[in-house]
Design an enzyme around this catalytic site. Structure first.
Site, PDB file in Angstrom:
ATOM      1  N   ARG A 173       0.830  -1.214   0.000  1.00 14.12           N
ATOM      2  CA  ARG A 173       0.000   0.000   0.000  1.00 14.12           C
ATOM      3  C   ARG A 173       0.861   1.259   0.000  1.00 14.12           C
ATOM      4  O   ARG A 173       0.470   2.293  -0.543  1.00 14.12           O
ATOM      5  CB  ARG A 173      -0.956  -0.004   1.198  1.00 14.12           C
TER       6      ARG A 173
ATOM      7  N   SER B 166      -4.578   4.641   6.002  1.00 10.31           N
ATOM      8  CA  SER B 166      -4.405   3.245   5.609  1.00 10.31           C
ATOM      9  C   SER B 166      -4.012   3.107   4.143  1.00 10.31           C
ATOM     10  O   SER B 166      -3.324   2.178   3.764  1.00 10.31           O
ATOM     11  CB  SER B 166      -5.701   2.460   5.845  1.00 10.31           C
TER      12      SER B 166
ATOM     13  N   GLU C  26     -19.174   4.189   0.405  1.00 11.07           N
ATOM     14  CA  GLU C  26     -18.407   3.701  -0.744  1.00 11.07           C
ATOM     15  C   GLU C  26     -19.204   3.691  -2.031  1.00 11.07           C
ATOM     16  O   GLU C  26     -18.670   3.943  -3.116  1.00 11.07           O
ATOM     17  CB  GLU C  26     -17.870   2.294  -0.451  1.00 11.07           C
TER      18      GLU C  26
END
Lengths: 317, 288
Positions: free
Chosen positions: A13, A40, A61
């Protein structure tokens, strides 16, 4: 066996975050969206330099995917980001209609995929996303293996016109690919040439495949290892050429056996070159809490599992 | 466009809707007829669009629509209305309406970009997604500093979808005051009256609570009132709030036996019903 080493471990990530930071400088049309998971997703650098091109969407979302489609129609290149669980199953219909069927140039970029999300447990450990996204027409599906490859894939997608699903993860893993690699979507990477078995690995399982290759070498087994970073479109030529040489294959992925890379390889081989295949992946079960290493061990997603499958598949030749 | 011309245009649009649905014996005439005035007014009177034409004589269409007002249809099942307005406006040949919902057509059952029909910017039909898409486009237009407007039409049954309310909180948060949404508040949905199926109560109060400026359109089948409401909404632009028009309309408007019932939501007329409907709708611009 070609030697691979690493001097540091990093999370994929962070490779995504680094790629986004780079795109912020080079691609004025690239935007980032996030559903309350900025830290994150490692978007801090992109946001700091390009605050006007970041859209915080909150924990919503479905709306984020629709907003991304609207931005894409209006000429921007949005990367809609969240955890893989919330960027696939939760919003499948939004991706299907507003992005893929509409041909909107949206990149769904998702972290914390698979078991290696770890302690949060099965609610967050999506192991079906590659199957869902593979099934969707016109979707490009990419699952890179380390920090450098994730960064390169992130950057490559900006110039690729069309919907895409980019999947990466949370834990730190060895950084072993070339920092200056050219990432070609749909072109598999030959990690090691061999003659006895083809190991097709994706994501975090690529490093495990390399470790497996070293163990197998000690036992006199010469494994060909190919990194399938692009699950769709699949590099069919590379897979068929390899199996034509080795006569058998093992697939390895941090995903369900149903619908993932293993299924894709089996479908290809059964159509063009029926050959013995063994698959490393999660066998029709949910995950659970634990450390990433414990989970990969328990669910059979590591070098030892690959070695075992290789030995089995060779006997089936 | 003058009121009389708008009314003549919408009369033809209503004929097109009924004929298209009859032609393939499927589709959704009720909501199409009810929203006909609104969508006709948008395209023929309100929206700023590129009026230039290509060598084929049809309007040039850019999906990106930079510098243009954009319209998104969220309740995609009223596609016959959308197709008629686009064809009558000049995006494609009116004859193509005969292909509606048939094999190898660009006029899919629900609007799609996949077959590259000029005028369509997003696929819709799976409900609840259009407000988000329109908000994204409005965000982009603001980012570019465009003085344009993004319109989106939704159904009232569609307000039962959760995603609508995700988008409803997004647009005020980002002060998308270049976004004008319209809710077709006809109080009918497939299974019956909305207050029986799933009462969505006071939609206007909900949008106000979410931070929207609201405009009442007490009769969405009165062209003068439609034009006035759109002007009122436009005057509210640039004041830091997205705008929603609550449009009371009559499903099936213009065809007496299709009104005051949800039964024509998704039903096609037979030959006799078509004749009865067309007898009530003057042919003003020539049938396709």
């Amino acid at each position: 066996m070609k030697k691979y080493s690493f001097s540091e471990k990093k999370d994929t990530r962070s490779g995504f975050g680094a790629g986004m930071a780079e795109l912020g400088k080079t691609h004025p049309n690239v935007m980032a969206l996030c559903a309350d998971l900025v830290a994150s997703l490692k978007l801090d650098a992109f946001i700091k330099e390009n605050p006007e091109r970041f859209v915080q969407c909150g924990i919503a979302e479905a709306n984020m995917v629709g907003v991304a489609a609207g931005l894409a129609i209006a000429g921007y290149v949005p990367y809609a980001t969240t955890f893989a669980n919330f960027g696939s199953g939760r919003v499948y219909d939004q991706i299907r209609q507003s992005v893929a069927y509409s041909g909107a140039n949206v990149k769904i970029a998702v972290s914390h995929a698979g078991l290696t999300l770890g302690e949060d447990g099965a609610t967050h450990q999506i192991l079906e996303d590659l199957a869902m996204m593979r099934a969707m027409p016109e979707m490009t599906v990419i699952n890179p293996c380390d920090y450098n490859q994730t960064k390169a894939a992130t950057i490559a997608l900006a110039d690729h016109v069309g919907p895409a699903y980019l999947r990466f993860g949370r834990p730190v893993v060895p950084v072993f690919t070339d920092p200056n690699q050219e990432f070609v979507i749909g072109k598999a990477w030959m990690v090691n040439e061999g003659k006895d078995v083809s190991i097709f690995a994706t994501g975090h399982l690529v490093w495990e495949a390399i470790l497996a290759g070293e163990l197998l070498e000690k036992e006199g087994i010469d494994a060909e290892i190919i990194n399938i970073h692009t699950i769709k479109p699949l590099d069919e030529a590379a897979i068929l050429a390899s199996v034509a040489k080795t006569g058998c294959a093992v697939t390895a992925e941090e995903h369900q056996l149903n619908g993932g890379l293993g299924d894709a390889v089996c479908q290809l081989l059964s159509r063009h070159k029926p050959s013995p295949v063994e698959m490393v992946g999660v066998d029709n079960s949910f995950g659970e809490s634990g450390t990433p290493a414990q989970l990969m061990e328990k669910y059979g997603l590591n070098a030892a599992a690959i070695v075992e499958k290789v030995k089995k598949v060779i006997t089936r030749k | 466009m003058k009121l009389e011309q708008l009314e003549a245009t919408v009369a033809q649009v209503r004929r097109d809707i009924v004929r298209m649905v009859h032609g393939c014996q499927s589709g959704h005439p009720g909501g199409s007829l009810g929203c006909a005035d609104l969508v006709t007014a948008l395209y023929f009177h309100v929206m700023k669009i590129d009026e230039s034409r290509g060598a084929d004589g049809f309007l040039n269409f850019s999906r990106e629509g930079r510098g243009e007002d954009l319209f998104f249809l969220s309740n995609g099942h009223i596609s016959p209305l959308f197709y008629s307005v686009l064809a009558r406006k000049g995006y494609f040949d009116t004859k193509e309406m005969a292909s509606f919902r048939k094999i190898n057509s660009r006029l899919q059952g629900h609007p799609a970009t996949h077959e590259h029909l000029p005028g369509i910017r997003i696929a819709s039909g799976s409900l609840g997604q259009g407000l988000s898409v329109a908000a994204g486009a409005a965000y982009a237009k603001k980012l570019r500093g465009e003085d344009t407007t993004v319109y989106v039409l939704m159904g009232d049954g569609e307000q039962q979808e959760g995603q609508i309310w995700e988008a409803a909180q997004f647009a005020p948060h980002y002060k998308l005051d270049n976004l004008i949404a319209i809710v077709d508040w006809n109080k009918q949905q497939i299974d019956g009256p909305t207050d029986k199926v799933m009462d969505n109560r006071d939609i206007k109060a909900k949008y106000e609570a979410f931070g929207w400026a609201t405009v009442d359109l007490v009769d969405g089948n009165n062209m003068q009132l439609v034009v006035d409401a759109l002007a009122t909404a436009k005057a509210l632009k640039g004041k830091g709030q997205p705008i929603v028009i609550l449009m009371k309309s009559e499903m099936g408007f213009g065809v007496d036996f299709m009104m005051h019932t949800h039964k024509w939501h998704g039903t096609a007329p037979n030959d006799e019903q078509l004749a009865a409907a067309l007898a009530q709708l003057p042919e003003t611009l020539g049938d396709y």
